[in-house]
Design an enzyme around this catalytic site. Structure first.
Site, PDB file in Angstrom:
ATOM      1  CG  ASP A  60     -12.699  -6.309   5.445  1.00 59.98           C
ATOM      2  OD1 ASP A  60     -12.497  -5.726   6.533  1.00 59.98           O
ATOM      3  OD2 ASP A  60     -12.993  -5.705   4.398  1.00 59.98           O
TER       4      ASP A  60
ATOM      5  CE1 TYR B 119      -3.245  -2.745   0.027  1.00 59.72           C
ATOM      6  CE2 TYR B 119      -3.835  -2.189   2.263  1.00 59.72           C
ATOM      7  CZ  TYR B 119      -4.027  -2.951   1.135  1.00 59.72           C
ATOM      8  OH  TYR B 119      -5.017  -3.901   1.117  1.00 59.72           O
TER       9      TYR B 119
ATOM     10  CG  ASP C 201      -7.390  -4.188   3.836  1.00 51.56           C
ATOM     11  OD1 ASP C 201      -8.406  -4.084   4.540  1.00 51.56           O
ATOM     12  OD2 ASP C 201      -7.205  -3.513   2.802  1.00 51.56           O
TER      13      ASP C 201
ATOM     14  CG  ASP D 177      -2.348 -19.894   0.005  1.00 56.16           C
ATOM     15  OD1 ASP D 177      -1.599 -19.705   0.975  1.00 56.16           O
ATOM     16  OD2 ASP D 177      -2.014 -20.591  -0.972  1.00 56.16           O
TER      17      ASP D 177
ATOM     18  CE  LYS E  71       1.033 -17.465  -2.008  1.00 60.33           C
ATOM     19  NZ  LYS E  71       0.194 -18.670  -1.914  1.00 60.33           N
TER      20      LYS E  71
END
Ligand code: NAD
Length: 354
Positions: free
Chosen positions: A245, A137, A241, A217, A185
């Site tokens: 959620d 980001y 993020d 994942d 990851k």
């Protein structure tokens, strides 16, 4: 001496839910001094800048910041630096050095029936610690090339950034089950390889907390398959993020979950920005349909982390549960047999419970 709280309502439902949070905070303490300022699309409209200098100055002069949400379709086509999310909120987090995002995902007892896990013999109560000022980001370059046909984002992490967020994760884990899952990851990304290396070294120096590693994942899948296995999840910006959620949907609604974005600890308290995890919900803005509970619980987190007021924080949480136990529901969590209430009515009911 009064405690200064900067209130940035922002856009869409932001000002509606923040007003209820302020109301409830005023019901708990009489020594809070609230000052409002513009941030996001509303600030861009008024000043041409989604984060005006006066807003930043006010935040810096305050003990904590309460934020609603920013953004909306109206501003989506602006260049990045002028967009509410990037030029407003992301810049604010960076300017205030808010590098640690603490996002609890907890099923509130009265809503257990509405949770997908109601027959699973347990209730979800986990915390996602998300690194907030690094990663993709914020990486540079972020640009278009080839006449706009090639888009570039850059993911960068430094050892120091990973270490300081690991420290927050370990501190939170120590207050809970002393177990932390670090998510990355590492089979694909170089930043994730560094992440795992640094967290592993940190764990070796802090053996009181046990650490396991999980690929993002797999974590996304495990959160659905068996969310009760998690207590504290530590992860980088973008993974956090998405995972927080996802975890929020297991608890019922985006409208229920608060968050804290924290800076360095100063003794037992810390400067922080407190906001619901949801966005500005333009689809329901201005209709008094938004659920103010996430914003109100953000106020409870503000008391806990920035003021060290455990009792005030617990009073707000109890008042929220009590209003829900009475069967009051905003539209997003409505069930048959409950009473449908507006944003303001929910805020009033929680205030009355105090
Ligand atoms: P959103 O969270 O605003 O809304 C997603 C869905 O959840 C919508 O159907 C909305 O009505 C519902 N919802 C959200 N909060 C609710 C609440 N308190 N009560 C009841 N229902 C609620 O996400 P989105 O639609 O993807 O984004 C809308 C805008 O918000 C975009 O401009 C986005 O960039 C921005 N956004 C801002 C933040 C922030 O300020 N931190 C976070 C996420 C999205």
């Amino acid at each position: 001496m009064s405690i200064k709280i900067a209130v940035l309502g922002g856009d869409g439902i932001g000002p509606e839910v923040t007003a209820e949070a302020v109301k409830v905070l005023q019901g708990v303490r009489s020594d809070l001094e609230f000052s409002t300022a513009l941030c996001g699309g509303c600030a861009y409209e008024a000043t041409g800048d989604p984060l005006p200098k006066e807003t930043l100055d006010l935040c810096r002069a305050s003990d904590a910041v309460l934020l609603g949400a920013v953004g909306g379709p109206k501003w989506d086509k602006l260049e990045a630096a002028l967009r509410p999310e990037i030029g407003g909120l992301l810049r604010l987090r960076r300017e205030l050095n808010l590098f640690a995002n603490v996002r609890p995902a907890k099923v509130l007892r009265p809503l257990l029936q509405a949770s997908p896990l109601k027959n699973n013999g347990g209730t979800i109560d986990l915390i996602v610690i998300r690194e907030l000022t690094g990663g993709i980001y914020f990486g540079e370059p972020r640009e278009r090339r080839d006449n706009g046909n090639t888009a570039i984002d850059t993911c960068v992490y430094t050892r120091a950034e990973i270490e300081r967020i690991a420290e927050v994760g370990f501190q939170v884990a120590r207050q809970r089950s002393k177990h932390l899952v670090s998510v990355d990851k590492n089979n694909v990304l170089e930043t994730s390889r560094l992440w795992r290396e640094v967290v592993t070294e940190f764990a070796a120096r802090n053996p009181d907390v046990s650490v396991s590693h999980m690929l993002v994942d797999n974590c996304a899948m495990q959160l659905i398959r068996d969310p009760l296995q998690f207590d504290v999840i530590l992860t980088e910006n973008m993974f956090g993020d998405i995972l927080s959620d996802e975890a929020s949907m297991l608890t019922g609604s985006l409208g229920l979950l608060p968050s804290a974005s924290l800076s360095e600890m100063k003794g037992s308290t810390v400067f922080g920005l407190y906001e619901p995890i949801h966005g500005s919900a333009p689809d329901i803005a201005g209709q008094s349909r938004a659920n103010p509970i996430a914003a109100i619980l953000s106020g409870a987190m503000l008391l806990l982390y920035s003021l060290g007021d455990k009792k005030g924080s617990a009073r707000i949480e109890a008042a929220v549960e009590s209003a829900l136990e009475d069967g009051l529901r905003t539209a997003d969590i409505f069930e048959n047999g409950c009473k449908l209430v507006s944003t303001i009515e929910m805020g009033d009911a929680i205030l009355a419970k105090l």
